[in-house]
Design a protein around this motif. Structure first.
Motif, PDB file in Angstrom:
ATOM      1  N   ASP A  13       0.828  -1.198   0.000  1.00  0.00           N
ATOM      2  CA  ASP A  13       0.000   0.000   0.000  1.00  0.00           C
ATOM      3  C   ASP A  13       0.863   1.249   0.000  1.00  0.00           C
ATOM      4  OD1 ASP A  13      -2.599  -0.875  -0.157  1.00  0.00           O
ATOM      5  OD2 ASP A  13      -2.744  -1.266   1.975  1.00  0.00           O
ATOM      6  N   ARG A  19      -1.087   5.929  -9.042  1.00  0.00           N
ATOM      7  CA  ARG A  19      -2.493   5.560  -9.167  1.00  0.00           C
ATOM      8  C   ARG A  19      -3.191   6.623  -9.998  1.00  0.00           C
ATOM      9  NH1 ARG A  19      -1.194   4.842  -3.917  1.00  0.00           N
ATOM     10  NH2 ARG A  19      -1.987   6.874  -3.379  1.00  0.00           N
ATOM     11  N   THR A  76      -9.061  -6.848  -5.977  1.00  0.00           N
ATOM     12  CA  THR A  76      -7.644  -7.151  -6.129  1.00  0.00           C
ATOM     13  C   THR A  76      -7.484  -8.509  -6.793  1.00  0.00           C
ATOM     14  OG1 THR A  76      -7.605  -8.111  -3.913  1.00  0.00           O
ATOM     15  CG2 THR A  76      -6.948  -5.820  -4.123  1.00  0.00           C
ATOM     16  N   ARG A  91     -11.531  -2.789  -3.156  1.00  0.00           N
ATOM     17  CA  ARG A  91     -10.933  -1.629  -2.519  1.00  0.00           C
ATOM     18  C   ARG A  91     -11.122  -0.367  -3.348  1.00  0.00           C
ATOM     19  NH1 ARG A  91      -5.105  -2.482  -1.363  1.00  0.00           N
ATOM     20  NH2 ARG A  91      -4.775  -0.272  -1.710  1.00  0.00           N
ATOM     21  N   GLN A  93      -9.127   3.529  -3.366  1.00  0.00           N
ATOM     22  CA  GLN A  93      -7.949   4.211  -2.844  1.00  0.00           C
ATOM     23  C   GLN A  93      -7.846   5.594  -3.460  1.00  0.00           C
ATOM     24  OE1 GLN A  93      -4.496   1.782  -3.248  1.00  0.00           O
ATOM     25  NE2 GLN A  93      -3.146   3.155  -2.145  1.00  0.00           N
ATOM     26  N   GLU A  95      -5.937   9.782  -2.847  1.00  0.00           N
ATOM     27  CA  GLU A  95      -5.192  10.794  -2.093  1.00  0.00           C
ATOM     28  C   GLU A  95      -6.178  11.901  -1.726  1.00  0.00           C
ATOM     29  OE1 GLU A  95      -1.913  10.989  -1.133  1.00  0.00           O
ATOM     30  OE2 GLU A  95      -1.593   8.942  -1.870  1.00  0.00           O
ATOM     31  N   ASN A 142      -3.234   9.199   1.955  1.00  0.00           N
ATOM     32  CA  ASN A 142      -3.590   8.019   1.155  1.00  0.00           C
ATOM     33  C   ASN A 142      -4.672   7.238   1.901  1.00  0.00           C
ATOM     34  OD1 ASN A 142      -3.663   5.821  -0.548  1.00  0.00           O
ATOM     35  ND2 ASN A 142      -1.708   4.975   0.134  1.00  0.00           N
ATOM     36  N   ARG A 144      -7.643   4.490   2.119  1.00  0.00           N
ATOM     37  CA  ARG A 144      -8.030   3.233   1.483  1.00  0.00           C
ATOM     38  C   ARG A 144      -9.313   2.694   2.114  1.00  0.00           C
ATOM     39  NH1 ARG A 144      -2.189   2.443   3.132  1.00  0.00           N
ATOM     40  NH2 ARG A 144      -2.883   4.456   3.929  1.00  0.00           N
ATOM     41  N   TYR A 146     -11.622  -0.758   2.268  1.00  0.00           N
ATOM     42  CA  TYR A 146     -11.588  -2.195   1.993  1.00  0.00           C
ATOM     43  C   TYR A 146     -12.962  -2.803   2.243  1.00  0.00           C
ATOM     44  CZ  TYR A 146      -6.507  -1.597   2.641  1.00  0.00           C
ATOM     45  OH  TYR A 146      -5.201  -1.173   2.557  1.00  0.00           O
ATOM     46  N   ARG A 253      -8.935   2.705   6.038  1.00  0.00           N
ATOM     47  CA  ARG A 253      -7.518   2.583   6.377  1.00  0.00           C
ATOM     48  C   ARG A 253      -6.755   3.885   6.103  1.00  0.00           C
ATOM     49  NH1 ARG A 253      -2.578  -0.649   5.169  1.00  0.00           N
ATOM     50  NH2 ARG A 253      -0.983   0.842   5.804  1.00  0.00           N
ATOM     51  N   SER A 254      -5.930   4.269   7.063  1.00  0.00           N
ATOM     52  CA  SER A 254      -4.929   5.312   6.865  1.00  0.00           C
ATOM     53  C   SER A 254      -3.738   4.942   7.757  1.00  0.00           C
ATOM     54  CB  SER A 254      -5.492   6.702   7.200  1.00  0.00           C
ATOM     55  OG  SER A 254      -4.539   7.707   6.883  1.00  0.00           O
TER      56      SER A 254
END
Length: 260
Positions: A13, A19, A76, A91, A93, A95, A142, A144, A146, A253-254
Protein backbone atom coordinates in the motif's frame (compact mmCIF):
# COMPACT_ATOMS: atom_id res chain seq x y z
CA UNK A 1 11.51 -6.77 16.93
CA UNK A 2 14.22 -7.16 14.27
CA UNK A 3 13.83 -5.87 10.70
CA UNK A 4 12.18 -8.31 8.34
CA UNK A 5 14.10 -10.21 5.70
CA UNK A 6 13.37 -9.57 2.06
CA UNK A 7 11.72 -12.97 1.74
CA UNK A 8 8.92 -11.94 4.10
CA UNK A 9 5.62 -11.00 2.43
CA UNK A 10 4.79 -7.32 2.71
CA UNK A 11 1.78 -5.12 2.15
CA UNK A 12 2.04 -3.04 -1.03
CA UNK A 13 0.00 0.00 0.00
CA UNK A 14 3.02 2.25 -0.48
CA UNK A 15 2.17 5.92 -0.89
CA UNK A 16 4.54 6.27 -3.86
CA UNK A 17 2.70 3.72 -6.03
CA UNK A 18 1.31 5.52 -9.08
CA UNK A 19 -2.49 5.56 -9.17
CA UNK A 20 -5.01 7.29 -11.41
CA UNK A 21 -6.15 10.70 -10.16
CA UNK A 22 -9.71 10.43 -8.83
CA UNK A 23 -12.13 13.10 -7.69
CA UNK A 24 -12.56 13.10 -3.92
CA UNK A 25 -15.85 11.56 -2.81
CA UNK A 26 -18.41 13.70 -1.02
CA UNK A 27 -17.73 11.94 2.28
CA UNK A 28 -20.62 11.97 4.76
CA UNK A 29 -20.19 14.17 7.86
CA UNK A 30 -18.35 12.52 10.74
CA UNK A 31 -21.41 12.74 12.96
CA UNK A 32 -22.63 11.60 15.40
CA UNK A 33 -19.51 10.88 17.47
CA UNK A 34 -19.10 10.04 21.14
CA UNK A 35 -17.46 12.76 23.26
CA UNK A 36 -13.72 12.41 23.83
CA UNK A 37 -14.36 11.81 27.55
CA UNK A 38 -16.10 8.52 26.64
CA UNK A 39 -13.18 7.20 24.57
CA UNK A 40 -10.01 5.49 25.76
CA UNK A 41 -6.74 4.45 24.13
CA UNK A 42 -6.31 0.81 25.13
CA UNK A 43 -2.81 -0.61 24.70
CA UNK A 44 -3.60 -4.27 24.10
CA UNK A 45 -0.05 -5.36 23.26
CA UNK A 46 2.64 -3.02 24.62
CA UNK A 47 4.19 -0.85 21.89
CA UNK A 48 2.41 -2.89 19.21
CA UNK A 49 -1.41 -2.83 19.27
CA UNK A 50 -3.70 -0.02 20.49
CA UNK A 51 -7.48 0.18 20.11
CA UNK A 52 -10.21 2.79 20.61
CA UNK A 53 -13.65 1.28 21.12
CA UNK A 54 -16.67 3.18 19.72
CA UNK A 55 -14.42 5.60 17.83
CA UNK A 56 -17.22 5.63 15.23
CA UNK A 57 -20.78 5.28 16.51
CA UNK A 58 -23.00 2.51 15.15
CA UNK A 59 -25.08 5.06 13.20
CA UNK A 60 -21.99 6.64 11.64
CA UNK A 61 -20.78 3.17 10.61
CA UNK A 62 -24.13 2.42 8.96
CA UNK A 63 -24.06 5.76 7.13
CA UNK A 64 -20.54 5.11 5.86
CA UNK A 65 -21.23 1.55 4.73
CA UNK A 66 -24.22 2.80 2.73
CA UNK A 67 -22.06 5.54 1.18
CA UNK A 68 -19.00 3.40 0.51
CA UNK A 69 -21.09 0.72 -1.18
CA UNK A 70 -21.66 3.16 -4.07
CA UNK A 71 -17.95 3.88 -4.65
CA UNK A 72 -16.16 2.27 -7.65
CA UNK A 73 -14.40 -0.48 -5.73
CA UNK A 74 -11.88 -2.64 -7.60
CA UNK A 75 -11.29 -6.31 -6.78
CA UNK A 76 -7.64 -7.15 -6.13
CA UNK A 77 -6.22 -10.00 -8.24
CA UNK A 78 -6.25 -13.44 -6.64
CA UNK A 79 -2.70 -14.07 -7.89
CA UNK A 80 -0.39 -11.42 -6.41
CA UNK A 81 2.87 -10.11 -7.78
CA UNK A 82 6.04 -11.87 -6.68
CA UNK A 83 6.81 -11.03 -3.05
CA UNK A 84 3.28 -9.85 -2.23
CA UNK A 85 0.95 -11.60 0.19
CA UNK A 86 -2.26 -13.07 -1.25
CA UNK A 87 -5.10 -10.61 -0.75
CA UNK A 88 -8.59 -10.96 -2.16
CA UNK A 89 -10.86 -8.01 -1.45
CA UNK A 90 -12.55 -5.00 -3.05
CA UNK A 91 -10.93 -1.63 -2.52
CA UNK A 92 -11.08 2.08 -3.23
CA UNK A 93 -7.95 4.21 -2.84
CA UNK A 94 -7.52 7.96 -3.12
CA UNK A 95 -5.19 10.79 -2.09
CA UNK A 96 -7.48 13.00 -0.02
CA UNK A 97 -5.68 15.28 2.41
CA UNK A 98 -8.90 17.08 3.37
CA UNK A 99 -10.65 13.90 4.49
CA UNK A 100 -7.49 12.72 6.28
CA UNK A 101 -7.43 15.99 8.20
CA UNK A 102 -11.13 15.60 9.06
CA UNK A 103 -10.47 12.13 10.44
CA UNK A 104 -7.54 13.50 12.42
CA UNK A 105 -8.79 16.83 13.78
CA UNK A 106 -12.56 16.52 13.31
CA UNK A 107 -12.75 13.54 15.66
CA UNK A 108 -11.13 12.83 19.03
CA UNK A 109 -8.24 10.99 17.37
CA UNK A 110 -5.71 13.85 17.49
CA UNK A 111 -6.25 14.53 21.19
CA UNK A 112 -6.24 10.83 22.11
CA UNK A 113 -3.05 10.16 20.15
CA UNK A 114 -1.13 13.32 21.08
CA UNK A 115 -2.47 13.98 24.57
CA UNK A 116 -3.80 17.30 25.92
CA UNK A 117 -2.76 20.57 24.32
CA UNK A 118 -0.15 22.80 25.89
CA UNK A 119 1.72 21.83 29.05
CA UNK A 120 -1.22 20.25 30.91
CA UNK A 121 0.46 16.82 31.02
CA UNK A 122 3.97 16.93 29.52
CA UNK A 123 4.82 13.48 30.90
CA UNK A 124 1.90 11.90 29.00
CA UNK A 125 2.79 13.75 25.79
CA UNK A 126 6.40 12.52 26.04
CA UNK A 127 5.20 8.96 26.60
CA UNK A 128 2.87 9.10 23.60
CA UNK A 129 5.58 10.59 21.37
CA UNK A 130 7.79 7.64 22.28
CA UNK A 131 5.00 5.16 21.59
CA UNK A 132 4.26 6.46 18.09
CA UNK A 133 7.91 6.88 17.13
CA UNK A 134 7.97 10.67 16.99
CA UNK A 135 5.78 13.75 16.91
CA UNK A 136 2.53 12.78 15.19
CA UNK A 137 1.54 15.47 12.68
CA UNK A 138 -1.54 13.89 11.09
CA UNK A 139 -2.85 11.01 9.01
CA UNK A 140 -1.60 9.70 5.71
CA UNK A 141 -3.59 11.40 2.90
CA UNK A 142 -3.59 8.02 1.16
CA UNK A 143 -7.08 6.84 2.17
CA UNK A 144 -8.03 3.23 1.48
CA UNK A 145 -11.46 1.60 1.71
CA UNK A 146 -11.59 -2.20 1.99
CA UNK A 147 -14.58 -4.49 1.55
CA UNK A 148 -14.15 -8.20 2.22
CA UNK A 149 -17.03 -10.41 1.11
CA UNK A 150 -17.61 -14.07 1.91
CA UNK A 151 -14.49 -16.06 1.02
CA UNK A 152 -12.20 -13.00 0.83
CA UNK A 153 -9.13 -12.59 3.06
CA UNK A 154 -5.60 -11.15 3.40
CA UNK A 155 -2.79 -13.64 4.03
CA UNK A 156 0.03 -13.09 6.52
CA UNK A 157 2.05 -9.97 5.74
CA UNK A 158 3.85 -6.94 7.14
CA UNK A 159 2.79 -3.31 6.54
CA UNK A 160 5.51 -1.12 5.04
CA UNK A 161 6.46 2.32 6.34
CA UNK A 162 6.44 5.16 3.80
CA UNK A 163 7.62 8.74 3.49
CA UNK A 164 4.73 11.13 2.85
CA UNK A 165 3.99 14.85 2.85
CA UNK A 166 1.22 16.32 4.99
CA UNK A 167 -0.21 19.32 3.07
CA UNK A 168 -0.32 22.62 4.92
CA UNK A 169 1.31 26.05 5.15
CA UNK A 170 4.05 24.95 4.90
CA UNK A 171 3.73 21.27 4.00
CA UNK A 172 5.27 18.83 6.48
CA UNK A 173 7.62 15.98 5.46
CA UNK A 174 6.54 12.93 7.44
CA UNK A 175 6.79 9.16 7.63
CA UNK A 176 4.20 6.56 8.56
CA UNK A 177 4.75 4.56 11.74
CA UNK A 178 1.41 2.97 12.71
CA UNK A 179 -1.44 1.55 10.61
CA UNK A 180 -4.95 2.87 11.38
CA UNK A 181 -7.93 0.61 10.65
CA UNK A 182 -11.51 1.66 11.43
CA UNK A 183 -13.95 -1.27 11.40
CA UNK A 184 -17.47 -0.48 10.24
CA UNK A 185 -18.92 -3.99 10.56
CA UNK A 186 -18.95 -6.94 12.96
CA UNK A 187 -21.05 -10.02 13.81
CA UNK A 188 -23.77 -7.59 14.91
CA UNK A 189 -24.07 -6.42 11.29
CA UNK A 190 -23.90 -9.99 9.94
CA UNK A 191 -20.15 -10.20 9.30
CA UNK A 192 -18.65 -13.46 10.57
CA UNK A 193 -14.93 -14.13 10.42
CA UNK A 194 -12.53 -11.49 9.12
CA UNK A 195 -10.66 -11.08 12.41
CA UNK A 196 -7.24 -9.38 12.34
CA UNK A 197 -4.72 -11.85 13.75
CA UNK A 198 -1.18 -10.96 14.85
CA UNK A 199 1.56 -13.55 15.09
CA UNK A 200 4.23 -12.64 17.66
CA UNK A 201 7.76 -13.86 17.04
CA UNK A 202 9.76 -15.68 19.75
CA UNK A 203 12.00 -13.44 21.83
CA UNK A 204 15.39 -13.36 20.09
CA UNK A 205 17.27 -13.66 23.41
CA UNK A 206 15.40 -16.81 24.41
CA UNK A 207 16.21 -20.20 22.95
CA UNK A 208 13.13 -22.23 22.06
CA UNK A 209 13.17 -26.02 21.83
CA UNK A 210 11.97 -27.71 18.64
CA UNK A 211 8.98 -29.19 20.48
CA UNK A 212 7.90 -25.89 22.06
CA UNK A 213 4.91 -24.35 20.24
CA UNK A 214 5.24 -20.83 18.81
CA UNK A 215 3.76 -17.90 20.76
CA UNK A 216 -0.02 -17.73 20.73
CA UNK A 217 -1.47 -15.41 18.08
CA UNK A 218 -3.27 -12.27 19.24
CA UNK A 219 -6.75 -11.92 17.76
CA UNK A 220 -8.57 -8.60 17.34
CA UNK A 221 -12.26 -9.36 16.80
CA UNK A 222 -14.36 -7.11 14.62
CA UNK A 223 -16.34 -4.49 16.53
CA UNK A 224 -18.54 -1.84 14.96
CA UNK A 225 -16.71 1.49 15.24
CA UNK A 226 -13.46 0.04 16.62
CA UNK A 227 -10.27 1.90 15.67
CA UNK A 228 -7.24 -0.40 15.59
CA UNK A 229 -3.73 1.04 15.54
CA UNK A 230 -0.76 -1.28 15.07
CA UNK A 231 2.93 -0.58 14.59
CA UNK A 232 4.31 -1.09 11.11
CA UNK A 233 7.60 -0.82 9.24
CA UNK A 234 10.68 -2.55 10.67
CA UNK A 235 8.88 -3.34 13.94
CA UNK A 236 5.64 -4.59 12.37
CA UNK A 237 4.21 -7.85 13.66
CA UNK A 238 3.30 -10.49 11.10
CA UNK A 239 -0.49 -10.34 10.74
CA UNK A 240 -3.41 -11.42 8.58
CA UNK A 241 -7.06 -10.72 7.89
CA UNK A 242 -8.93 -14.00 8.29
CA UNK A 243 -11.40 -15.16 5.68
CA UNK A 244 -14.86 -13.67 5.91
CA UNK A 245 -17.37 -16.50 6.44
CA UNK A 246 -20.61 -14.54 6.10
CA UNK A 247 -21.64 -10.98 5.31
CA UNK A 248 -19.28 -8.11 4.50
CA UNK A 249 -16.32 -6.63 6.37
CA UNK A 250 -15.83 -2.88 5.79
CA UNK A 251 -12.68 -1.02 6.81
CA UNK A 252 -11.34 2.53 6.47
CA UNK A 253 -7.52 2.58 6.38
CA UNK A 254 -4.93 5.31 6.87
CA UNK A 255 -1.72 5.64 8.90
CA UNK A 256 -0.28 7.78 11.70
CA UNK A 257 2.42 10.10 10.35
CA UNK A 258 5.31 11.52 12.40
CA UNK A 259 7.55 14.44 11.49
CA UNK A 260 10.79 13.55 9.70
Amino acid sequence: MPPKKKSKPASKDAADVKRPVLASPNWPPLQPLLPESDLVLEERVPSQIVTIRNFFTAKLCRDYVAFLSALPLVTTPGKPKKGDAVRVNDRFQIEDAIFAERLWSGTSLKRLVCGPDGDDDPELRTKLTGLWGGEVVGLNPNIRIYRYRKGQFFNKHYDDANNVVIPGHPSTPAKTTWTLLIYLSSPITGCLGGETVFHPEPEPTRKRSKTEPPPEPYVVDLEVGLALLHRHGAQCMLHEGREVLEGEKWVIRSDLCVRR
